[in-house]
Enzyme design. Sequence first.
Site, mmCIF file in Angstrom:
data_model
loop_
_atom_site.group_PDB
_atom_site.id
_atom_site.type_symbol
_atom_site.label_atom_id
_atom_site.label_comp_id
_atom_site.label_asym_id
_atom_site.label_seq_id
_atom_site.Cartn_x
_atom_site.Cartn_y
_atom_site.Cartn_z
ATOM 1 C CG ASP A 133 -8.821 3.400 4.809
ATOM 2 O OD1 ASP A 133 -8.287 4.461 6.040
ATOM 3 O OD2 ASP A 133 -8.425 2.846 4.716
ATOM 4 C CD GLU A 162 -3.774 1.709 -0.605
ATOM 5 O OE1 GLU A 162 -4.776 2.751 0.424
ATOM 6 O OE2 GLU A 162 -2.796 0.503 -0.725
ATOM 7 C CD GLU A 217 1.355 2.684 4.587
ATOM 8 O OE1 GLU A 217 0.717 2.549 4.790
ATOM 9 O OE2 GLU A 217 1.500 3.014 2.508
ATOM 10 C CD GLU A 234 -3.916 4.269 11.448
ATOM 11 O OE1 GLU A 234 -4.535 3.663 11.791
ATOM 12 O OE2 GLU A 234 -3.089 4.790 10.729
#
Length: 224
Positions: free
Chosen positions: A50, A91, A143, A213
């Site tokens: 990620d 992030e 998101e 996803e």
Amino acid sequence: MERSDRAAVTVTWLKKHRPIYIGATRHPFTLAIRDGSVDFSSFKRWLGQDYLFVRAFVPFLASVLVKAWKETDDDADVDVILGGIATLNDEIAWFKREASKWDVSLDSIVPQQTNLDYCRFLESLMSPDVDYAQAISAFWAIEAVYQESFAHCLEDDSKTPEALKETCRRWGNDGFGHYCRALQSLANQQLQKASEEVVAKAEVNFLRVLELEVDFWNMSRGTT
């Protein structure tokens, strides 16, 4: 669908494609975090992959900002997207801290095929041929999956390990939920004005996000 009926196109999508949306937001990987049974090696695999994905996400989000600037007169769109861009540096720094804590060497992480496929999809959305309505819809979907997935891990009856609660709070917190709803509102506004062809393309992209996803969670578990 007539334009007058499109005030909440994304809500229609969520109802129409509920099974795959549930598959993305209630995946065995995040459910294992929630019930405390997660294999920490899977978490570390997700962390490294990620991190690479987020770095690829930066130019995609920049392209969404450019599309908003070119295709809408509403400064609110630009302001909301800028808010997302502003958090990305933090992030990336968070991923580096977490990687250090979990002894994950980010410099040696090789992107897996699923990750490469997702990044190529992001790159396809950066094309000038993809309009703002499609781009903002995909951004919202990406998101929203994380927000709903990790918020589920913070509910009162969850058994999320203490070591993973910070990760869950990063995307599952109320503030990020509010941001996702703002993105959904922007997407709905653009889809309401878009042609049938653009709405159809945006729906295909929405489904592709959900598929990717699921694939990403599967990769994290080591099942793909």
